[in-house]
Design a protein around this motif. Sequence first.
Motif, PDB file in Angstrom:
ATOM      1  N   LYS A 137       0.638  -1.428   0.327  1.00  0.00           N
ATOM      2  CA  LYS A 137       0.600  -0.085  -0.014  1.00  0.00           C
ATOM      3  C   LYS A 137       0.989   0.865  -0.179  1.00  0.00           C
ATOM      4  O   LYS A 137       1.738   1.448   1.161  1.00  0.00           O
ATOM      5  CB  LYS A 137      -0.471   0.140   1.299  1.00  0.00           C
ATOM      6  CG  LYS A 137      -1.845  -1.829   1.113  1.00  0.00           C
ATOM      7  CD  LYS A 137      -2.875  -1.194   2.679  1.00  0.00           C
ATOM      8  CE  LYS A 137      -3.505  -2.453   2.768  1.00  0.00           C
ATOM      9  NZ  LYS A 137      -4.537  -2.748   3.618  1.00  0.00           N
ATOM     10  N   GLU A 138       0.703   2.351  -1.150  1.00  0.00           N
ATOM     11  CA  GLU A 138       1.799   3.401  -1.013  1.00  0.00           C
ATOM     12  C   GLU A 138       0.358   4.727  -1.387  1.00  0.00           C
ATOM     13  O   GLU A 138       0.597   4.636  -2.324  1.00  0.00           O
ATOM     14  CB  GLU A 138       2.363   3.221  -2.292  1.00  0.00           C
ATOM     15  CG  GLU A 138       3.089   1.805  -2.069  1.00  0.00           C
ATOM     16  CD  GLU A 138       3.953   1.479  -3.873  1.00  0.00           C
ATOM     17  OE1 GLU A 138       4.695   1.490  -3.869  1.00  0.00           O
ATOM     18  OE2 GLU A 138       3.917   1.076  -4.602  1.00  0.00           O
ATOM     19  N   PRO A 139       0.216   5.155  -0.529  1.00  0.00           N
ATOM     20  CA  PRO A 139      -1.369   6.296  -0.350  1.00  0.00           C
ATOM     21  C   PRO A 139      -0.305   7.356  -0.028  1.00  0.00           C
ATOM     22  O   PRO A 139      -0.788   8.352  -1.033  1.00  0.00           O
ATOM     23  CB  PRO A 139      -1.954   5.716   0.601  1.00  0.00           C
ATOM     24  CG  PRO A 139      -1.085   5.298   1.796  1.00  0.00           C
ATOM     25  CD  PRO A 139      -0.358   5.175   1.299  1.00  0.00           C
ATOM     26  N   HIS A 140       0.086   7.569   0.466  1.00  0.00           N
ATOM     27  CA  HIS A 140       1.593   9.110  -0.327  1.00  0.00           C
ATOM     28  C   HIS A 140       2.884   8.294  -0.600  1.00  0.00           C
ATOM     29  O   HIS A 140       3.057   9.706  -1.645  1.00  0.00           O
ATOM     30  CB  HIS A 140       1.739   8.902   1.687  1.00  0.00           C
ATOM     31  CG  HIS A 140       0.155   9.489   2.463  1.00  0.00           C
ATOM     32  ND1 HIS A 140      -0.803  10.372   1.446  1.00  0.00           N
ATOM     33  CD2 HIS A 140       0.080   8.502   2.984  1.00  0.00           C
ATOM     34  CE1 HIS A 140      -1.566  10.786   2.535  1.00  0.00           C
ATOM     35  NE2 HIS A 140      -1.425   9.609   3.376  1.00  0.00           N
ATOM     36  N   PHE A 141       3.537   7.549  -0.139  1.00  0.00           N
ATOM     37  CA  PHE A 141       5.017   7.401  -0.879  1.00  0.00           C
ATOM     38  C   PHE A 141       5.317   6.265  -1.332  1.00  0.00           C
ATOM     39  O   PHE A 141       4.912   4.575  -0.401  1.00  0.00           O
ATOM     40  CB  PHE A 141       6.464   8.022   0.306  1.00  0.00           C
ATOM     41  CG  PHE A 141       6.154   9.402   0.293  1.00  0.00           C
ATOM     42  CD1 PHE A 141       6.213  10.234   0.360  1.00  0.00           C
ATOM     43  CD2 PHE A 141       5.729   9.299   2.433  1.00  0.00           C
ATOM     44  CE1 PHE A 141       6.359  11.669   1.058  1.00  0.00           C
ATOM     45  CE2 PHE A 141       4.880  10.507   2.689  1.00  0.00           C
ATOM     46  CZ  PHE A 141       5.311  12.109   1.753  1.00  0.00           C
ATOM     47  N   GLN A 142       6.216   6.249  -2.041  1.00  0.00           N
ATOM     48  CA  GLN A 142       6.389   4.316  -2.672  1.00  0.00           C
ATOM     49  C   GLN A 142       7.024   3.606  -2.097  1.00  0.00           C
ATOM     50  O   GLN A 142       8.610   4.619  -0.879  1.00  0.00           O
ATOM     51  CB  GLN A 142       6.661   4.426  -4.774  1.00  0.00           C
ATOM     52  CG  GLN A 142       6.084   4.876  -5.395  1.00  0.00           C
ATOM     53  CD  GLN A 142       7.197   5.162  -6.278  1.00  0.00           C
ATOM     54  OE1 GLN A 142       8.195   4.959  -6.619  1.00  0.00           O
ATOM     55  NE2 GLN A 142       6.234   5.481  -7.354  1.00  0.00           N
ATOM     56  N   VAL A 143       7.268   2.417  -1.625  1.00  0.00           N
ATOM     57  CA  VAL A 143       8.266   1.463  -0.972  1.00  0.00           C
ATOM     58  C   VAL A 143       9.062   1.278  -1.163  1.00  0.00           C
ATOM     59  O   VAL A 143       9.444   1.825  -2.654  1.00  0.00           O
ATOM     60  CB  VAL A 143       7.057   0.138  -0.230  1.00  0.00           C
ATOM     61  CG1 VAL A 143       6.127   0.289  -0.049  1.00  0.00           C
ATOM     62  CG2 VAL A 143       6.859  -0.038  -1.476  1.00  0.00           C
ATOM     63  N   PHE A 144      10.343   0.715  -1.123  1.00  0.00           N
ATOM     64  CA  PHE A 144      11.233   0.591  -1.793  1.00  0.00           C
ATOM     65  C   PHE A 144      11.204  -0.463  -2.387  1.00  0.00           C
ATOM     66  O   PHE A 144      10.127  -1.599  -2.378  1.00  0.00           O
ATOM     67  CB  PHE A 144      12.343   0.062  -0.593  1.00  0.00           C
ATOM     68  CG  PHE A 144      13.352   1.016   0.192  1.00  0.00           C
ATOM     69  CD1 PHE A 144      13.983   2.156  -1.053  1.00  0.00           C
ATOM     70  CD2 PHE A 144      12.401   1.386   1.391  1.00  0.00           C
ATOM     71  CE1 PHE A 144      14.968   3.445  -0.120  1.00  0.00           C
ATOM     72  CE2 PHE A 144      13.580   2.625   2.088  1.00  0.00           C
ATOM     73  CZ  PHE A 144      13.698   3.843   1.395  1.00  0.00           C
ATOM     74  N   PRO A 145      12.106  -0.742  -3.339  1.00  0.00           N
ATOM     75  CA  PRO A 145      11.558  -1.283  -5.167  1.00  0.00           C
ATOM     76  C   PRO A 145      11.527  -2.789  -4.432  1.00  0.00           C
ATOM     77  O   PRO A 145      11.113  -4.017  -4.640  1.00  0.00           O
ATOM     78  CB  PRO A 145      12.380  -1.249  -6.168  1.00  0.00           C
ATOM     79  CG  PRO A 145      13.736  -0.362  -5.229  1.00  0.00           C
ATOM     80  CD  PRO A 145      13.098   0.519  -4.258  1.00  0.00           C
ATOM     81  N   GLU A 146      12.105  -3.134  -3.576  1.00  0.00           N
ATOM     82  CA  GLU A 146      12.621  -4.678  -2.909  1.00  0.00           C
ATOM     83  C   GLU A 146      11.252  -5.415  -2.656  1.00  0.00           C
ATOM     84  O   GLU A 146      11.620  -6.149  -3.105  1.00  0.00           O
ATOM     85  CB  GLU A 146      13.875  -5.221  -2.613  1.00  0.00           C
ATOM     86  CG  GLU A 146      13.534  -4.019  -1.274  1.00  0.00           C
ATOM     87  CD  GLU A 146      14.204  -2.991  -0.589  1.00  0.00           C
ATOM     88  OE1 GLU A 146      15.365  -2.591  -0.416  1.00  0.00           O
ATOM     89  OE2 GLU A 146      14.211  -2.238  -1.751  1.00  0.00           O
ATOM     90  N   PHE A 147      10.860  -4.366  -2.343  1.00  0.00           N
ATOM     91  CA  PHE A 147       9.345  -5.081  -1.475  1.00  0.00           C
ATOM     92  C   PHE A 147       7.966  -5.098  -2.814  1.00  0.00           C
ATOM     93  O   PHE A 147       7.118  -5.658  -1.758  1.00  0.00           O
ATOM     94  CB  PHE A 147       8.875  -3.938   0.237  1.00  0.00           C
ATOM     95  CG  PHE A 147       9.644  -3.997   0.966  1.00  0.00           C
ATOM     96  CD1 PHE A 147       9.989  -5.388   1.548  1.00  0.00           C
ATOM     97  CD2 PHE A 147      10.954  -2.880   0.897  1.00  0.00           C
ATOM     98  CE1 PHE A 147      10.916  -5.654   2.993  1.00  0.00           C
ATOM     99  CE2 PHE A 147      11.863  -3.075   2.070  1.00  0.00           C
ATOM    100  CZ  PHE A 147      11.992  -4.674   2.625  1.00  0.00           C
ATOM    101  N   LYS A 148       8.321  -4.731  -3.249  1.00  0.00           N
ATOM    102  CA  LYS A 148       7.115  -4.341  -4.055  1.00  0.00           C
ATOM    103  C   LYS A 148       7.327  -5.727  -4.736  1.00  0.00           C
ATOM    104  O   LYS A 148       8.523  -6.633  -5.677  1.00  0.00           O
ATOM    105  CB  LYS A 148       7.135  -3.602  -5.574  1.00  0.00           C
ATOM    106  CG  LYS A 148       7.109  -2.450  -4.886  1.00  0.00           C
ATOM    107  CD  LYS A 148       6.900  -0.797  -5.892  1.00  0.00           C
ATOM    108  CE  LYS A 148       7.422   0.282  -5.774  1.00  0.00           C
ATOM    109  NZ  LYS A 148       7.396   1.076  -6.191  1.00  0.00           N
ATOM    110  N   GLU A 149       5.721  -6.356  -4.161  1.00  0.00           N
ATOM    111  CA  GLU A 149       5.353  -8.042  -4.996  1.00  0.00           C
ATOM    112  C   GLU A 149       6.125  -8.104  -4.507  1.00  0.00           C
ATOM    113  O   GLU A 149       6.043 -10.328  -5.007  1.00  0.00           O
ATOM    114  CB  GLU A 149       5.307  -8.039  -6.742  1.00  0.00           C
ATOM    115  CG  GLU A 149       4.371  -6.993  -7.539  1.00  0.00           C
ATOM    116  CD  GLU A 149       4.329  -7.157  -9.251  1.00  0.00           C
ATOM    117  OE1 GLU A 149       5.589  -7.975  -9.729  1.00  0.00           O
ATOM    118  OE2 GLU A 149       3.415  -7.623  -9.445  1.00  0.00           O
TER     119      GLU A 149
END
Length: 266
Positions: free
Chosen positions: A166-178
């Motif tokens: 969930k990224e309602p305001h800022f993006q998470v670090f790429p290694e956590f996506k999916e």
Amino acid sequence: MSELLANLDQKLRNAIRSFWKTRGTQADKQGKERDKDRGDRSAVTAGKHLDGFRELVAVLLEAAGLQRATIYWRRKTELPGWFRSEKNWDLLVVADNKLVAITEFKSQVGSFGNNFNNRTEEALGNATDLWAAYKEGAFQPSERPWLGYLMLLEDAPGSNSKVKVKEPHFQVFPEFKEASYAERYNQLLTKLVRARLYDAACLLMSSRKGGLKGEYREPNAELSFHNFVTSLLARAIAVAQTQPPGPPALPRLEVGPPDKVSPEGD
């Protein structure tokens, strides 16, 4: 060192097998009681399912050459903290009244989404509190102790499936996506070691069916059991070589009765 690590894979397989067998036995026993625990909780509240790993590490430490040392396991395992009064650790090694090593043994079977964040906060908080206490001289006259973390994660679709972020305001670090929960544990333990919050960490994965045959896998060679115990033994051997003269005495075990724990604390 090589002699201490002989047949390590088979010994680890025995600990894996013991974990699943004990876990199943505890679930069956408690499942027949009137006040049955709910779901997988019944398998962990007896607090013995990780004993195979503690026993294996204790045996290795006993052979490392430490003199006048005690391995505390479920008994006298409290250490002072800085942000709290004390923390009850899983296994402690004390030699000549000096703190040598601390190890945490954790597992997660099912409920991956519910428990991962708890595990993360717990691992971070415990290490932060320990090193703050060390900095303030809580363990004098000890040198910096060795701190390790072992996680056994169920190898199942729920732990290997991609998880949305969930990224309602800022993006998470790429290694956590999916990233699956297995990959999230991989990231967590790798970062804890690289940040020097832990001296070594181990991530093991095992399925319910294969685990009864001792089957496991290590998703990251950096977090292998061999690396984990090699780091611990290197610390123990180094301490043994610098111990002051004194009456020779092999390490002894002080083991307390199993504690009842919650699913978040196994």
